[in-house]
Design a protein around this motif. Structure first.
Motif, PDB file in Angstrom:
ATOM      1  N   GLY A 132       0.759  -1.200   0.021  1.00  0.00           N
ATOM      2  CA  GLY A 132       0.023   0.000  -0.137  1.00  0.00           C
ATOM      3  C   GLY A 132       0.843   1.156  -0.089  1.00  0.00           C
ATOM      4  O   GLY A 132       2.156   1.254   0.102  1.00  0.00           O
ATOM      5  N   GLY A 133       0.222   2.437   0.040  1.00  0.00           N
ATOM      6  CA  GLY A 133       0.689   3.714  -0.141  1.00  0.00           C
ATOM      7  C   GLY A 133       1.669   4.042   1.172  1.00  0.00           C
ATOM      8  O   GLY A 133       1.405   3.759   2.183  1.00  0.00           O
ATOM      9  N   ARG A 179       6.295   2.692  -7.652  1.00  0.00           N
ATOM     10  CA  ARG A 179       7.197   3.892  -8.092  1.00  0.00           C
ATOM     11  C   ARG A 179       6.959   4.893  -7.025  1.00  0.00           C
ATOM     12  O   ARG A 179       5.851   5.134  -6.565  1.00  0.00           O
ATOM     13  N   GLY A 180       7.943   5.645  -6.690  1.00  0.00           N
ATOM     14  CA  GLY A 180       7.813   6.532  -5.559  1.00  0.00           C
ATOM     15  C   GLY A 180       7.949   5.969  -4.145  1.00  0.00           C
ATOM     16  O   GLY A 180       8.017   6.640  -3.286  1.00  0.00           O
ATOM     17  N   PRO A 212      12.142   3.832  -8.645  1.00  0.00           N
ATOM     18  CA  PRO A 212      12.397   5.302  -9.245  1.00  0.00           C
ATOM     19  C   PRO A 212      11.152   6.220  -8.934  1.00  0.00           C
ATOM     20  O   PRO A 212      10.186   5.561  -8.630  1.00  0.00           O
ATOM     21  N   ARG A 213      11.461   7.396  -9.210  1.00  0.00           N
ATOM     22  CA  ARG A 213      10.345   8.541  -8.718  1.00  0.00           C
ATOM     23  C   ARG A 213       9.886   8.918  -9.889  1.00  0.00           C
ATOM     24  O   ARG A 213      10.593   9.092 -10.956  1.00  0.00           O
ATOM     25  N   GLY A 214       8.737   9.863  -9.974  1.00  0.00           N
ATOM     26  CA  GLY A 214       8.334  10.579 -11.010  1.00  0.00           C
ATOM     27  C   GLY A 214       7.164   9.918 -11.821  1.00  0.00           C
ATOM     28  O   GLY A 214       6.959   8.848 -11.814  1.00  0.00           O
ATOM     29  N   ASP A 220       5.948  13.692  -2.799  1.00  0.00           N
ATOM     30  CA  ASP A 220       5.299  14.275  -4.103  1.00  0.00           C
ATOM     31  C   ASP A 220       4.504  13.453  -5.009  1.00  0.00           C
ATOM     32  O   ASP A 220       3.446  13.687  -5.762  1.00  0.00           O
ATOM     33  N   PHE A 221       4.351  12.220  -4.311  1.00  0.00           N
ATOM     34  CA  PHE A 221       3.608  11.062  -4.895  1.00  0.00           C
ATOM     35  C   PHE A 221       2.154  11.284  -4.810  1.00  0.00           C
ATOM     36  O   PHE A 221       1.153  11.171  -5.696  1.00  0.00           O
TER      37      PHE A 221
END
Length: 230
Positions: free
Chosen positions: A20-21, A48-49, A54-56, A157-158
């Motif tokens: 989960g987040g 992702r994030g 990786p990010r973005g 930022d996610f």
């Protein structure tokens, strides 16, 4: 996007675990141990994030596409919690596990109150072992350690791309036998939603008294509710 993938076990059956987040694959440590003891090999990505991925490029659709790109098709079972349930639902038509389990899934992003993301941001930034234990008194020390590790690697930022201001219904197609496992009360699935899911052919089971992170709040109840599915 090449996700960070955790893999463990050498059993004849394959389980995919989607976290989960704000967490990462480590949130599944107890479930992973149990599945391996039952003869599974476990594959668990960091979304992702999250974690070491990786990010973005954040969107719900990207999360589902990442799973399709990084995970094998035809697993014996796939389990997704919360945001992981949303992600799995967006990938299930292509991944085609033999069974799909959605644990308190975030299919409808509009069900999460706007103020919840403000709270979650603050929770991540200020978290300590004491604060996590106070919020989750039933969690094990290992659960608390995994939560703090996930928070430390989570990209704040996610929220902007996936949760904040987003109202969308990503209820998945019923392409494989599917269980929706609910907390009591559910953080993400309303009683009306639960009835609708059952009407669509999903099996719906509630783990009584469990919080949103069912696998950490009541591990025994989590596993018992999966009877016949793993």
């Amino acid at each position: 996007m090449q996700l960070n993938i955790h893999e463990r076990g050498d059993g004849d059956r394959l389980a995919l675990l989607i976290h989960g987040g704000m967490s990462d694959h480590r949130t599944w440590h107890a479930v992973e141990d149990e599945l391996i003891a039952r003869g599974y090999r476990v594959i668990a990505p960091d979304l992702r994030g999250h974690g070491l991925s990786p990010r973005g490029g954040y969107s719900a659709e990207a999360l589902g596409a990442d799973l399709v790109e990084n995970l094998p098709t035809g697993a014996d079972v796939a389990i997704g919690h919360s945001l992981g349930g949303l992600s799995l639902g967006l990938a299930v038509d292509k991944l085609r596990p033999k069974k799909a389990i959605y644990s308190d899934p975030g299919f409808k992003l509009g069900n999460v109150p706007a103020e919840a993301t403000t709270f979650m941001r603050k929770m991540v930034i200020t978290a300590t072992a004491e604060s996590v234990r106070t919020m989750n008194p039933r969690w094990s020390d290992a659960d608390i350690e995994a939560e703090l590790a996930g928070f430390a690697l989570f990209d704040l930022d996610f929220f902007e791309g996936v949760v904040e201001g987003v109202v969308a219904d990503h209820t998945p197609p019923l392409v494989v036998p599917s269980l929706v496992q609910l907390a009591e009360p559910s953080f993400t699935v309303t009683p009306k939603d639960a009835v609708e899911l059952a009407g669509l052919g999903f099996e719906v089971r509630t783990v009584k008294g469990a919080g949103h992170c069912i696998h950490r709040d009541d591990f025994a109840g989590f596993m018992a509710s999966l009877e016949g599915w793993i």
